[in-house]
Every structure is written in C-alpha cells, then in structure tokens.
Design a protein around this motif. Structure first.
Motif, PDB file in Angstrom:
ATOM      1  N   TYR A 215       0.832  -1.213   0.000  1.00 33.43           N
ATOM      2  CA  TYR A 215       0.000   0.000   0.000  1.00 33.43           C
ATOM      3  C   TYR A 215       0.867   1.265   0.000  1.00 33.43           C
ATOM      4  O   TYR A 215       0.505   2.296   0.576  1.00 33.43           O
ATOM      5  CB  TYR A 215      -0.992  -0.009   1.176  1.00 33.43           C
ATOM      6  CG  TYR A 215      -0.394   0.051   2.560  1.00 33.43           C
ATOM      7  CD1 TYR A 215      -0.219   1.268   3.210  1.00 33.43           C
ATOM      8  CD2 TYR A 215      -0.030  -1.099   3.241  1.00 33.43           C
ATOM      9  CE1 TYR A 215       0.316   1.338   4.482  1.00 33.43           C
ATOM     10  CE2 TYR A 215       0.496  -1.052   4.516  1.00 33.43           C
ATOM     11  CZ  TYR A 215       0.669   0.175   5.142  1.00 33.43           C
ATOM     12  OH  TYR A 215       1.195   0.245   6.413  1.00 33.43           O
ATOM     13  N   LEU A 216       1.989   1.218  -0.723  1.00 33.78           N
ATOM     14  CA  LEU A 216       2.895   2.369  -0.784  1.00 33.78           C
ATOM     15  C   LEU A 216       2.229   3.665  -1.265  1.00 33.78           C
ATOM     16  O   LEU A 216       2.545   4.744  -0.753  1.00 33.78           O
ATOM     17  CB  LEU A 216       4.081   2.034  -1.688  1.00 33.78           C
ATOM     18  CG  LEU A 216       5.295   1.397  -0.999  1.00 33.78           C
ATOM     19  CD1 LEU A 216       6.327   0.999  -2.038  1.00 33.78           C
ATOM     20  CD2 LEU A 216       5.895   2.335   0.026  1.00 33.78           C
ATOM     21  N   PRO A 217       1.296   3.626  -2.234  1.00 33.23           N
ATOM     22  CA  PRO A 217       0.664   4.885  -2.633  1.00 33.23           C
ATOM     23  C   PRO A 217      -0.071   5.581  -1.483  1.00 33.23           C
ATOM     24  O   PRO A 217      -0.141   6.817  -1.445  1.00 33.23           O
ATOM     25  CB  PRO A 217      -0.301   4.454  -3.741  1.00 33.23           C
ATOM     26  CG  PRO A 217       0.328   3.236  -4.325  1.00 33.23           C
ATOM     27  CD  PRO A 217       0.918   2.518  -3.148  1.00 33.23           C
ATOM     28  N   CYS A 218      -0.619   4.809  -0.542  1.00 34.09           N
ATOM     29  CA  CYS A 218      -1.285   5.422   0.615  1.00 34.09           C
ATOM     30  C   CYS A 218      -0.264   6.084   1.526  1.00 34.09           C
ATOM     31  O   CYS A 218      -0.494   7.187   2.046  1.00 34.09           O
ATOM     32  CB  CYS A 218      -2.070   4.369   1.391  1.00 34.09           C
ATOM     33  SG  CYS A 218      -3.413   3.607   0.473  1.00 34.09           S
ATOM     34  N   ILE A 219       0.863   5.404   1.737  1.00 37.48           N
ATOM     35  CA  ILE A 219       1.916   5.984   2.579  1.00 37.48           C
ATOM     36  C   ILE A 219       2.412   7.285   1.956  1.00 37.48           C
ATOM     37  O   ILE A 219       2.549   8.311   2.638  1.00 37.48           O
ATOM     38  CB  ILE A 219       3.062   4.979   2.768  1.00 37.48           C
ATOM     39  CG1 ILE A 219       2.558   3.725   3.496  1.00 37.48           C
ATOM     40  CG2 ILE A 219       4.210   5.618   3.550  1.00 37.48           C
ATOM     41  CD1 ILE A 219       3.593   2.612   3.615  1.00 37.48           C
ATOM     42  N   ASP A 220       2.667   7.252   0.662  1.00 39.28           N
ATOM     43  CA  ASP A 220       3.141   8.461  -0.025  1.00 39.28           C
ATOM     44  C   ASP A 220       2.130   9.596   0.079  1.00 39.28           C
ATOM     45  O   ASP A 220       2.502  10.764   0.273  1.00 39.28           O
ATOM     46  CB  ASP A 220       3.426   8.147  -1.496  1.00 39.28           C
ATOM     47  CG  ASP A 220       3.866   9.377  -2.262  1.00 39.28           C
ATOM     48  OD1 ASP A 220       5.019   9.822  -2.066  1.00 39.28           O
ATOM     49  OD2 ASP A 220       3.047   9.925  -3.039  1.00 39.28           O
ATOM     50  N   ALA A 221       0.850   9.271  -0.016  1.00 40.24           N
ATOM     51  CA  ALA A 221      -0.192  10.309   0.011  1.00 40.24           C
ATOM     52  C   ALA A 221      -0.265  11.027   1.352  1.00 40.24           C
ATOM     53  O   ALA A 221      -0.771  12.158   1.423  1.00 40.24           O
ATOM     54  CB  ALA A 221      -1.546   9.684  -0.316  1.00 40.24           C
ATOM     55  N   LEU A 222       0.234  10.414   2.406  1.00 42.49           N
ATOM     56  CA  LEU A 222       0.230  11.078   3.708  1.00 42.49           C
ATOM     57  C   LEU A 222       1.083  12.342   3.701  1.00 42.49           C
ATOM     58  O   LEU A 222       0.915  13.214   4.565  1.00 42.49           O
ATOM     59  CB  LEU A 222       0.732  10.121   4.790  1.00 42.49           C
ATOM     60  CG  LEU A 222      -0.221   8.964   5.149  1.00 42.49           C
ATOM     61  CD1 LEU A 222       0.493   7.922   5.995  1.00 42.49           C
ATOM     62  CD2 LEU A 222      -1.452   9.484   5.882  1.00 42.49           C
TER      63      LEU A 222
END
Length: 576
Positions: free
Chosen positions: A39-46
């Motif tokens: 779920y890297l895109p969620c981490i990046d979106a933070l």
C-alpha cells in the motif's frame, strides 16, 4: 488534501491519494500502521496531509490494530489501521476481533495482490472476505479506483452506526496505483436512534411499580453529555448503578449511586442484589457471558427479573434474553430522551441504593496478603495519586482485578480494557491514550506474560516521546490459567511458568527508566517518581512489582484454591 481545480474539473489522482483524501474528509486525525509495499501509494499520500493526519509507525501489526481500536473507544470515530497483506493481516486480526466483541468503530486497510494475480495463491494472498467475515461488520475489496470514495464513506458509516464495530477493506495494488478523476464523498452526520414516547411512558410505569430496581450501563458510543444525562436520570430516581464487564468508563464511580462492577469475580453482595432485583434496566450492554457470569444471575431466555433492554441493534434485542420492554435506541439517543422523565413520588428504594454504594466501598478495603507487597494497596495508591485523572489500561489476566476493584474510574476515557479478554492490549492502549490526550497520565497495568506479548511497542513511546507508566505484575507464570488448573487438576501444575527478563533493564533500552518494588512502603514513592518522570521526560517508565506467586487475585490464594479442589475430589471419591 489534494485540491480540486477551481474550474470545476476533477483532479486526476492515484488510488492512494484518493483514499487518504477521503480519510481526511471524514475527520481522521491519526492512522496506525506497519509499513508494507502493498500500500505504498497510501503511505506516499500522507505527505500531503502532514498538517492534519499523524501517521504512527508501530512495531507489529497487533500493536497497531490495538492502538486503532483504543482510538475508536476514546473518540467514537473509527480507529484507522493500515497493514500489509498476508502476515500483516493475520497479525492485525486480534485487533479486529477485539473491536468486534467490544463494539468499537475501526477500519482496517489491508494491502492485497493486484487483480491480475488474484486467485493464483500469489505471494501473501488471502481471501479477506473469508478470513475476516465472522469478525467484522463488513469486509470488502475495492477493485476500482474511481469507487474508493464510495467505499470509504460506506465503511465510515458501517463502523459507527447501530452497534459500532470493525470494517475491513482490502486494497489491490492496481486499485491504489491506478488513477481516476472522481469527486470526494462528503461525510454524513452521525445518526442517533431514539426511543418512542410510549416506551418512555412504559419505562416510567415500570419504575413506579418496582421495589428493587437496578440500572446497568455498558456498551460503546457514549459521550460525556450522554453520561451526564444518564447520571441525572439515575439521581432523580435514586437508582443503584452498575457497569457491565470492563465497561468501567461508563459511569463515574465516585458517584454515591455507584454499586459496582458487574461480571466475573464480582462481590457476592452485588451478585445477590442483581438476582433479587425486580427491574433491571440494561442500557447499551449485550449482557454477555462475562457480565452475566455465564448467564447465571440473569437466565436465558426468560430472566427472573423484569428486563428493560436498551440496545442500538434490533437483532440483539431478544437474541439471548426476552425483554419485557425492548427499546431499540443507542446510548446517546436514549440518554437525551430521559430529560422529561420524572418520578411522581419519592423513590422507595433510596436506602437500598445507599446500602449498595456502601457495599461497593467495602470491597475497596484491602485484604491481608502473603509477603511484603499487597497488590490491593497498589491499586488503592494508583487511585489516590491519579485522583480521577488520566487513563488506566489493562490487557487480560487476574492482575486486572486489582485496578478494576480498587481504582475509581471517572467516566469517558478513564479506562481502556478489552471485554474480549485479549492479552497484550494494555501497552498499545496506553500509547493510544497518551497520543490522544498528552496532558493526561496513562497508566498500564500488565501481567508479566501479557506485557511481553507487545512490549516492542515501547519503541513507539520512545519515538513519539510518550510518557506512559507501566506496572508489570511479575509472578513468573500464566496466573489466570494456573488458577483454573488448580481448580480442575489440583496439585498437577505443569507448563505454566516462565523465566522473565530484567524488565527495568529492558525499558532502559527504550530510553525510559525502571524500578523494582517488593514492599508496601516503596509503592507510593515509586509511583510518584514514575508519574513525575513520565510527565517531565515524556518517556516510558516501568515499575516491576515482585510479589508472592501464591497471591493470585484480591482475597484469593492459589494454595486455597488447590486445597478446596482436593477436598472436593476427596469428598466425591468417598461418596463413590
């Protein structure tokens, strides 16, 4: 939050950005996670939400899930937890089970293999609908990027409506990496369910006829206002008030109407009062196995008491007990509706209510204990020093009986205790409390076995500078199971002891300080030091309590349990 263009055209965002935007839109202020590539895109979106959403990086998924569950208890909003697929999801499942049985709003996001690999038993692939289905209110997989807002809005609603509980959403990699031009979903205001006027009239009529009423509070979803309203109702009708198993935060126990903690291990006078009451008003509680002591003092399906059961889920009403008056309402809606309910005459049971409170206060008198350290006095000391402030957390074990009996909990946020009886909960819960209320003390009671199930989360306290106090009850064994073993197989102890590490050295490795306490006279100085150090240094403190292992519960010894069991066996043998 990703801004929509002023022209009205929708911004193109990847799935991670859309999802985190939705969380912010719905009011999420903190997310608990163990990072995973799924779920890297969620981490990046933070990154775009540093001003609004705080990510808490945990050490193991069970700790993260527990922290999210505790957040849900403390705020009434869903606790948000992110974990990776497979092993991450299985580790987090204990937090989901806790949220389900404790009726706590929570959303667990789980990374998932891409749809192009699904059903091939790809790396760490699990069917989350089958895995989490029995322990969550709703389990789904978001297979289309442009439907993320819809799913988040529904998840928030499901987690907080009716009987609150956990939702699990699987996030395929292609959904998160995919892009879409989609509008954000606006959050809906929370709905409350209110009783009808005929039900309130019947409740008043039943109170008018009663001789020995009892008000039992439990469940989740309480607000400070609702607790104040229910306390005013109890005062007008002079009702004795108990709290259901491990729902100690539902009523201020310094109130002169308080009658005690209802459930496993409760005082005999309180149990008899419940058996003898002719009107039981149960608000918010399911009256589950622990509260009912194995469905004993209140029998199923026909209670001996006249039962008024108030609960937000209509499927629970009548599921175990046939209520004489079933009211489908949540605790907020019910409490708000009680304002006009007034007794027509002075309640006849005022003296009985006073007696119930006096009996409760008598249970707080310390009993003699073997050795130089009396754990009853430890609980009383914590109560005295906290003086109604802060939060006390526990996991599972006989040690929890000491704070539950001797600490007077002061209402919302004062207690975090898993009704499901899961071990390892106390430390993550204390961390969550300190994050939410940094100005309040957070004291974790933990057995030596319970503490070691999630002690790695001390790293979170170190990283985020959280001054929590941990009391470790060191008796070198699985005490609760040992007590059961002596009851059922007296004198045949095996496989229940262990060798502990140096707990004080361990907490020092996490930047904190520790002390060993072995005598009554050292308890208060150590606790004062711990609370002051935690507040000043904003680091974890641990007090290791060493005591006689025969001392198994308030007023109970293992040797007495064993002797009673041996005598029972000898009596049965003689009778045969």
């Amino acid at each position: 939050m990703t801004k929509q263009p002023s022209s009205g055209a929708l911004a193109r965002r990847n799935g991670g950005q859309i999802l985190v935007d939705q969380l912010r839109q719905h009011g999420a202020r903190r997310v608990f996670l163990v990072p995973g590539e799924s779920y890297l895109p969620c981490i990046d979106a933070l990154n775009e939400h540093r001003d609004a959403i705080e990510p808490i990086v945990c050490r193991q998924e069970s700790g993260a899930a527990y922290m999210a569950e505790a957040y849900g208890k403390l705020t009434g909003d869903p606790g948000i937890c992110f974990v990776t697929r497979g092993p991450g999801a299985t580790n987090a499942s204990i937090g989901v089970h806790t949220a389900f049985q404790d009726s706590t709003p929570m959303i667990l996001f789980v990374g998932q293999v891409g749809n192009n690999f699904v059903e091939r038993e790809a790396f760490q692939e699990i069917d989350y609908r089958r895995m989490f289905g029995p322990m969550a209110k709703w389990v789904a997989q978001i297979d289309a990027t442009d439907r993320i807002p819809e799913y988040i809005a529904r998840a928030w609603r499901v987690a907080t409506s009716g009987r609150p509980g956990p939702v699990v959403l699987a996030l395929p990699e292609d959904t998160l990496w995919g892009e879409a031009e989609v509008a954000d979903a606006e959050p809906m205001p929370r709905l409350h369910v209110y009783p009808g006027q005929p039900q309130l009239d019947e409740l008043k009529a039943r109170l008018a006829k009663a001789e020995r009423p009892f008000l039992l509070l439990g469940g989740s979803g309480w607000t400070a206002e609702a607790q104040q309203q229910i306390a005013e109702f109890a005062k007008r009708f002079a009702l004795p008030v108990g709290v259901a198993w491990r729902r100690l935060e539902c009523f201020d126990q310094r109130n002169p109407l308080f009658a005690g903690h209802v459930g496993m291990g409760m005082d005999g006078d309180l149990r008899q009062r419940l058996i003898d009451c002719d009107l039981l008003i149960a608000v918010g509680t399911r009256l589950g196995e622990a509260t009912s002591e194995g469905y004993s003092w209140i029998t199923s399906p026909e209670p001996r008491q006249s039962l008024v059961h108030v609960y937000p889920d209509p499927e629970e009403l009548g599921r175990v007990y046939r209520a004489d008056l079933a009211i489908n309402a949540d605790v907020v809606g019910f409490a708000q509706s009680l304002g006009e309910l007034q007794p027509d005459s002075e309640p006849r049971w005022q003296q009985a209510t006073h007696q119930a409170n006096q009996q409760y206060l008598a249970t707080r008198e310390p009993q003699p204990a073997p050795g130089e350290l009396n754990l009853d006095r430890v609980g009383l000391c914590v109560d005295r020093l906290l003086d109604g402030k802060g939060c006390v957390t526990v996991g599972a074990g006989n040690y929890a009986l000491y704070p539950h009996r001797f600490v007077r909990f002061s209402g919302l946020g004062s207690s975090l205790a898993p009704t499901v009886g899961s071990m390892g909960y106390g430390l993550p819960a204390a961390i969550s409390s300190k994050l939410e209320f940094p100005e309040r003390p957070a004291v974790c009671f933990a057995g030596d076995g319970c503490f070691q199930m999630n002690l790695q989360e001390l790293g979170v306290a170190l990283q985020y500078r959280l001054g929590i106090v941990v009391l470790v009850f060191n008796n070198g064994m699985w005490g609760t199971i040992r007590a059961h073993q002596e009851r059922d197989f007296p004198g045949r102890e095996i496989a229940l002891t262990f060798t502990n590490p140096a707990f004080t050295t361990l907490v020092e490795a996490y930047g904190g300080q520790g002390r060993v306490v072995e005598r009554d006279e050292d308890v208060e100085p150590a606790l004062r030091w711990a609370l002051e150090f935690a507040e000043r240094e904003r680091l974890p403190v641990l007090i290791e309590l060493r005591y006689e292992s025969d001392y198994i519960a308030p007023g109970q010894r293992l040797s007495e349990i064993r002797d009673a069991a041996l005598a029972r066996i000898a009596e049965q043998t003689a009778a045969d």
